[in-house]
Design an enzyme around this catalytic site. Structure first.
Site, PDB file in Angstrom:
ATOM      1  N   LYS A 297       1.548  -2.583   8.997  1.00 46.22           N
ATOM      2  CA  LYS A 297       2.423  -1.550   9.039  1.00 46.22           C
ATOM      3  C   LYS A 297       3.593  -2.070   9.842  1.00 46.22           C
ATOM      4  CE  LYS A 297       3.752   3.283  10.541  1.00 46.22           C
ATOM      5  NZ  LYS A 297       3.351   4.472  11.378  1.00 46.22           N
TER       6      LYS A 297
ATOM      7  N   ASP B 199      -0.330  15.965  13.321  1.00 49.85           N
ATOM      8  CA  ASP B 199       0.242  15.766  11.711  1.00 49.85           C
ATOM      9  C   ASP B 199      -1.271  15.725  10.855  1.00 49.85           C
ATOM     10  OD1 ASP B 199       2.297  15.935   9.870  1.00 49.85           O
ATOM     11  OD2 ASP B 199       2.531  13.963   9.822  1.00 49.85           O
TER      12      ASP B 199
ATOM     13  N   PHE C 200      10.653   4.729   7.043  1.00 52.24           N
ATOM     14  CA  PHE C 200      10.972   3.838   8.185  1.00 52.24           C
ATOM     15  C   PHE C 200       9.865   2.727   8.341  1.00 52.24           C
ATOM     16  CE2 PHE C 200      11.917   8.511   9.655  1.00 52.24           C
ATOM     17  CZ  PHE C 200      13.243   8.084   9.806  1.00 52.24           C
TER      18      PHE C 200
ATOM     19  N   THR D 115       5.304   2.963   0.891  1.00 51.31           N
ATOM     20  CA  THR D 115       6.506   2.619   1.426  1.00 51.31           C
ATOM     21  C   THR D 115       6.823   3.968   2.320  1.00 51.31           C
ATOM     22  OG1 THR D 115       7.633   2.939  -0.210  1.00 51.31           O
ATOM     23  CG2 THR D 115       7.111   0.610   0.493  1.00 51.31           C
ATOM     24  N   GLY D 116       7.619   4.124   3.324  1.00 54.21           N
ATOM     25  CA  GLY D 116       8.104   5.367   3.619  1.00 54.21           C
ATOM     26  C   GLY D 116       9.553   5.144   4.173  1.00 54.21           C
TER      27      GLY D 116
ATOM     28  N   VAL E 156       3.890  -0.373   4.281  1.00 52.53           N
ATOM     29  CA  VAL E 156       2.600  -0.941   4.798  1.00 52.53           C
ATOM     30  C   VAL E 156       1.995  -1.597   3.594  1.00 52.53           C
ATOM     31  CG1 VAL E 156       0.168  -0.116   5.323  1.00 52.53           C
ATOM     32  CG2 VAL E 156       2.320   1.484   5.791  1.00 52.53           C
TER      33      VAL E 156
ATOM     34  N   LEU F 277       0.674  -1.272   0.028  1.00 47.41           N
ATOM     35  CA  LEU F 277       0.147  -0.135  -0.010  1.00 47.41           C
ATOM     36  C   LEU F 277       1.046   1.090  -0.098  1.00 47.41           C
ATOM     37  CD1 LEU F 277      -2.666  -1.146   2.577  1.00 47.41           C
ATOM     38  CD2 LEU F 277      -3.095  -0.641   0.063  1.00 47.41           C
TER      39      LEU F 277
END
Length: 353
Positions: free
Chosen positions: A68, A164, A50, A47-48, A53, A45
């Protein structure tokens, strides 16, 4: 009076501890119901830096989940232990149909995991950018703003600040209702907290000034989000981030508002974005009811209660997809996130997972 206040605080803390214990019990029950090794990956779904998902299918229950995963080694190297523990603490508190809910958590030798209810109707940021006609649509804006406000109302009642709120952190579920997601910066707060965190365009003046902030920062961010989806631009935009910060500290001046904004809409944004946190409408006596009863939202026939009951007509119905259709659509590559064996540093910091 002082001893009475102390007793009241003690009673609240005991009640909170009992409630937290019940919620932790639910998380443990779910861990038994949905073991990590029974999840089947459908696709990636997102990627970041860190986290990875993925969409997962649990055959025995015929349910989909978002998983996650965060590498333990990376968490320790980047000094993120307190952040992920804070995210878990915040998520355990939340049970709202307007916030992406935690199902359970896991850990293994490589990573910690959050198993979450899926919200597969799309990210609000992407949806607005693929539906140009949504910008400036009061029907869309009012509906999504109410959903987010209901999510914040629940979070704040649990003493959780999101910190956020932005278009990228709002997802639509399969029924078209908006849900707040990504509690990576969320924190359980009594009083004020002082960490400067969030996304540049949405930061509140008190966060930048480092004078301490509370839940009022989330209402400021909702005001900025409202301005954005009604105008198609960010209110404090500039070529460099320092100028954005200077613009934020100056606040919402009259010339910032497009002529297309009604007087009620201007008043709504200004009400959420007063420079002094205690003067924002959700922070005044009456609290969130001041948001619900504001003329700009009331113009829509006062749908707050219908949306709260999830009985309102939605402005957008996400297309339904089968597991196989989603598998074909989603990418399978996990990108640059690497999961390596991790040797515990002796603190057993991941034990809550």
């Amino acid at each position: 009076a002082a001893s009475m206040a102390k007793r009241r605080r003690s009673m609240l803390q005991r009640a909170g501890s009992a409630s937290f214990a019940l919620k932790c019990g639910r998380i443990q029950d779910n861990k038994d119901s949905y073991p990590l090794n029974e999840l089947q990956r459908v696709g990636v779904l997102g990627t970041g830096s860190f986290a990875l998902v993925t969409l997962e299918y649990h055959e025995a229950s015929d349910r989909l989940f978002a998983l996650k995963a965060m590498p333990k080694k990376l968490i320790v190297e980047k000094g993120l232990k307190n952040m992920v523990l804070g995210e878990r603490e915040a998520l355990v508190q939340i049970e709202s149909s307007f916030v992406v809910s935690l199902v359970t958590t896991y850990q293994d030798s490589e990573a910690i995991y959050f198993l979450l209810e899926p919200a597969l109707g799309g990210e609000l940021f992407n949806l607005y950018n693929t539906h140009d006609s949504w910008f400036g649509s009061e029907a869309h804006a009012r509906f999504f703003v109410v959903c987010i406000a209901l999510g914040l109302q629940h979070m704040h009642a649990q003493r959780v600040i999101h910190r956020d709120i932005k278009l990228e952190n709002v997802l639509l579920d399969s029924q078209g209702y908006a849900r707040i997601t990504d509690l990576g910066l969320a924190k359980v707060v009594l009083g004020k907290t002082y960490t400067v965190c969030g996304s540049a365009d949405y930061l509140a003046p008190e966060t930048l000034k480092q004078v301490g902030h509370n839940r009022a920062v989330d209402w400021w961010a909702l005001g900025v989000l409202t301005f954005c989806i009604m105008s198609g631009r960010m209110p404090f935009d500039a070529d460099d981030v320092m100028q954005i910060y200077k613009n934020i500290v100056k606040g919402f001046r009259k010339e910032l508002f497009p002529h297309s904004f009604s007087a009620d809409l201007v008043d709504f944004v200004r009400g959420l974005c007063r420079k002094k946190p205690q003067e924002r409408i959700a922070m005044l006596p009456g609290g969130v009811a001041n948001v619900a009863q504001h003329p700009w939202l009331a113009e829509d026939g006062g749908r707050w209660q219908a949306i709260s009951d999830r009985a309102a007509a939605v402005p957008y119905n996400p297309p339904a997809e089968t597991v196989e259709e989603m598998r074909a659509k989603l990418k399978q590559n996990s990108g640059d996130i690497h999961f390596e064996a991790y040797e515990d540093d002796g603190t057993d910091w991941a034990k809550p997972f």
